[in-house]
Design an enzyme around this catalytic site. Structure first.
Site, mmCIF file in Angstrom:
data_model
loop_
_atom_site.group_PDB
_atom_site.id
_atom_site.type_symbol
_atom_site.label_atom_id
_atom_site.label_comp_id
_atom_site.label_asym_id
_atom_site.label_seq_id
_atom_site.Cartn_x
_atom_site.Cartn_y
_atom_site.Cartn_z
ATOM 1 N N HIS A 22 0.824 -1.211 0.000
ATOM 2 C CA HIS A 22 0.000 0.000 0.000
ATOM 3 C C HIS A 22 0.864 1.271 0.000
ATOM 4 O O HIS A 22 0.663 2.166 -0.820
ATOM 5 C CB HIS A 22 -0.894 -0.031 1.245
ATOM 6 C CG HIS A 22 -1.600 1.250 1.486
ATOM 7 N ND1 HIS A 22 -2.725 1.598 0.784
ATOM 8 C CD2 HIS A 22 -1.324 2.287 2.307
ATOM 9 C CE1 HIS A 22 -3.113 2.793 1.184
ATOM 10 N NE2 HIS A 22 -2.282 3.231 2.109
ATOM 11 N N ASP B 257 2.635 -11.388 -12.256
ATOM 12 C CA ASP B 257 2.104 -12.732 -12.040
ATOM 13 C C ASP B 257 2.799 -13.759 -12.924
ATOM 14 O O ASP B 257 3.044 -14.883 -12.488
ATOM 15 C CB ASP B 257 0.592 -12.758 -12.299
ATOM 16 C CG ASP B 257 -0.177 -12.261 -11.088
ATOM 17 O OD1 ASP B 257 0.124 -12.749 -9.979
ATOM 18 O OD2 ASP B 257 -1.030 -11.389 -11.237
ATOM 19 N N CYS C 250 2.264 -4.649 -18.896
ATOM 20 C CA CYS C 250 1.836 -3.746 -17.830
ATOM 21 C C CYS C 250 2.355 -4.190 -16.464
ATOM 22 O O CYS C 250 2.034 -3.586 -15.452
ATOM 23 C CB CYS C 250 0.316 -3.622 -17.813
ATOM 24 S SG CYS C 250 -0.518 -5.205 -17.653
HETATM 25 C C1 PEP Z 1 0.806 -8.322 -13.357
HETATM 26 O O1 PEP Z 1 0.462 -9.403 -12.872
HETATM 27 O O2 PEP Z 1 1.904 -8.123 -13.909
HETATM 28 C C2 PEP Z 1 -0.092 -7.168 -13.275
HETATM 29 C C3 PEP Z 1 0.195 -6.033 -13.889
HETATM 30 O O3 PEP Z 1 -1.230 -7.290 -12.548
HETATM 31 P P1 PEP Z 1 -1.287 -7.185 -10.946
HETATM 32 O O4 PEP Z 1 0.051 -6.673 -10.487
HETATM 33 O O5 PEP Z 1 -2.398 -6.237 -10.660
HETATM 34 O O6 PEP Z 1 -1.564 -8.576 -10.543
HETATM 35 MG MG MG Z 2 -1.545 -9.783 -12.327
#
Ligand code: PEP
Ligand code: MG
Length: 585
Positions: free
Chosen positions: A194, A460, A507
């Site tokens: 956070h 992920d 992303c």
């Molecule tokens: C990711 O998994 O790279 C992603 C951008 O999503 P989050 O970090 O929200 O899981």
């Molecule tokens: Mg993710």
């Protein structure tokens, strides 16, 4: 005492700051364990009620102030505090401890709050841990009121300050005013905690995960916080201070230079174009995306709208929020990711099963399929908002082609409904898939035929490919997005999309990691999406590159068998790429 060695931790929001420390701790609270006399019970209960009434008016005042300054999300945190303060069960527990165990109010509050906070924090879930923090926050306020100790509200800081704490509560970060707060240091947390997310969105220099920061730093100490070198100098001597001031000037100059590129395209020296976008969590982040030259939003994490509240947001509320973001981006494309709850993010209003492996469990689109009451309003809201600006829909956690087909069918059915009702929406709204499971990466050539775009979620994808929990500090050294295994999947995805005439973005955090920029450009990545504050530096690197050289780099890296070989190659390239040296520094 002057520290010869600096403290360090996890740099999570760039910059350099020099200011006096304010250490936020609970050390002014002393709980007296002596029981009260039999006859003093009613008086003690009155003490508790007075403290609670005072807390209610303090929190209402903060909430009203935030509402007046337009800080709606921050205000929501305090609205949550009000709900807890008015909670009858909490009151019941405190009164029972006073009546039956003859505890003093402060001890009764402490016990009641701790038993609730422990229950949720023991679940070992970062999202719920934050709810425990809210709860302790309220407990500390109540106890201070009982003891007559003034609660220090961060809104009242009047001189330049670097805040230091074990961890920052949501209510603390919500009150931070950039006028005087110049940096954050915390003992707990990682890049996705956070405090880290808040610091980045406030563009406030921050290092988290600094062991024993609250032991080494005292309020009033002069601190030189150099996130660029991951160094925190406590009470620096004159020579050190002069050095850090030079780093600070250098960093400010560099940012100015990067900022001057704001409206220029992300074009390599030999004319290869990529797109640089921002990741956002709320409409407020759209301003910082625009200010840092984002060409669009590559990831809008809609789940923030679902969190910190007792009920789910309805279609209308979501529609208003998504339209506001579409308008705030004034014609630039926004990739709206459908809510990614589960894993490390739970919702109090969803009945989450106790799972042994939440990251492998009921998450994102898996919840969608079980809960049309969540899926349909969100998809309808996004479709309706697409009448206000170019939106794209992206689905997280896809692991099978049939999942995407089922989701696409839902979108088509909703479009039919809206069309029949005469509700405007973008008929050609693009649909994409987040590539964040190894399954989706392996299936990319099949998925590519059916989607409009991909965006690689390396956060992920790394954890699932390497089987390394992204939030586990114990194995953090093994969490390596630059591992040849992850890079191999990334290349496969980019190639599959291009073969089908589609594009691939990224992303996850790797998109904003300057060590990887040349490599990702060379691998053919089309779009990079990152926290807004990282954009200017990445653009400077892209503009310093030679695309042909970056392609060669990607070919060489493809032959690397180990992480070390990859890192060596990238470092050698950065050294050779003399034109890029300024951006890499
Ligand atoms: C990711 O998994 O790279 C992603 C951008 O999503 P989050 O970090 O929200 O899981
Ligand atoms: Mg993710």
């Amino acid at each position: 005492m002057t520290y010869i060695e600096p403290l360090s931790g996890i740099p999570c929001s760039p910059g350099v700051s020099i200011a006096r420390a304010l250490v936020i701790g609970d050390d002014d609270i002393v709980i007296n364990p002596t029981p009260i006399e039999d006859g003093a019970v009613e008086e003690e209960i009155a003490r508790f009620h007075a403290a609670r009434d005072a807390a209610l008016s303090q929190v209402r005042a903060i909430s009203d102030h935030l509402a007046l300054s337009g800080k709606v999300e921050q205000q929501a945190i305090f609205e949550g505090h009000l709900v807890l303060l008015e909670d009858e069960e909490l009151e019941h527990d405190v009164l029972a401890l006073i009546r039956q165990s003859h505890y003093r109010s402060e001890q009764a509050i402490h016990e009641a709050i701790e038993s609730y906070a422990k229950m949720v924090s023991d679940l070992d879930d970062p999202y719920l841990r934050e709810r425990a923090t809210d709860c302790r926050d309220i407990g500390a306020r109540l106890i201070r009121n009982v003891l007559g100790v003034q609660t220090f509200d961060l809104g009242s800081i009047a001189e330049d300050t670097i805040l230091v704490a074990r961890d920052f509560t949501p209510s603390q970060t919500a009150q931070i005013s950039l006028e005087h707060v110049k940096g954050l240091i915390s003992e707990l947390g990682g890049r996705t905690s956070h405090s880290a997310i808040m610091a980045r969105s406030l563009e406030l220099p921050a290092i988290v995960g600094v062991k024993n920061a609250t032991l080494h730093i005292r309020s009033g100490d002069l601190i030189a916080l150099d996130v660029e070198h991951n160094q925190i100098w406590v009470r620096p001597d004159a020579a050190r201070l002069a050095d850090i001031r030079a780093v600070q000037r250098q960093y400010a100059l560099q940012r100015e230079k990067w900022q001057a590129l704001r409206d220029l395209p992300a074009l390599t020296r030999d004319g290869h174009r990529v797109e640089l976008c921002a990741n956002i969590g709320t409409v407020r982040d759209a301003d910082s995306a625009q200010a840092n030259g984002a060409e669009g939003i590559g990831l809008y994490r809609t789940e923030f709208l679902f969190m910190d509240r007792p009920t789910l947001p309805g279609e209308e509320e979501q529609y208003l929020e998504y339209s506001a973001i579409a308008r705030a981006m004034s014609g630039k494309a926004v990739i709206v990711r459908t809510m990614d709850i589960g894993g490390d993010k739970e919702l109090p209003c969803l009945d989450f099963p106790k799972e042994l492996n939440p990251f492998l469990g009921w998450r994102a689109i898996r919840i969608f399929f079980d809960r049309p009451d969540i899926m349909l309003p969100q998809l309808r809201a996004i479709l309706r908002a697409s009448a206000h600006g170019p939106l794209r829909i992206m689905f997280p956690m896809v692991a099978a082609v049939e999942e995407f087909r089922a989701l696409k069918a839902q979108v088509c059915a909703l479009k039919d409904e809206l069309r029949a009702d005469g509700v405007p929406f973008d008929e050609a709204i693009p649909l994409g898939v987040m590539i964040e499971t190894p399954a989706a990466a392996v299936l990319a050539r099949f998925l590519a035929r059916e989607v409009d775009f991909f965006s690689i979620g390396t956060n992920d994808l790394t954890q699932y490919t390497l089987a390394v929990d992204r939030g586990n500090e114990q194995i953090a050294r093994m969490y390596q997005p630059l591992s040849p295994a992850v890079l191999g999947l990334i290349q496969q995805v980019i190639d599959a999309s291009h073969a089908a005439g589609k594009w691939t973005g990224m992303c996850g955090e790797l998109a904003g990691d300057e060590r990887a920029t040349a490599l990702l450009v060379g691998m053919g990545l089309d779009e990079f999406s990152m926290s807004a504050i990282a954009l200017p530096r990445i653009k400077a690197i892209v503009r310093s590159l030679d695309y042909e050289a970056a392609r060669q780099l990607a070919v060489q890296v493809r032959e690397c068998a180990t992480l070390e070989e990859v890192e060596d190659r990238l470092q050698a390239f950065a050294r050779q790429n003399s034109g890029a040296s300024e951006a890499y520094e």
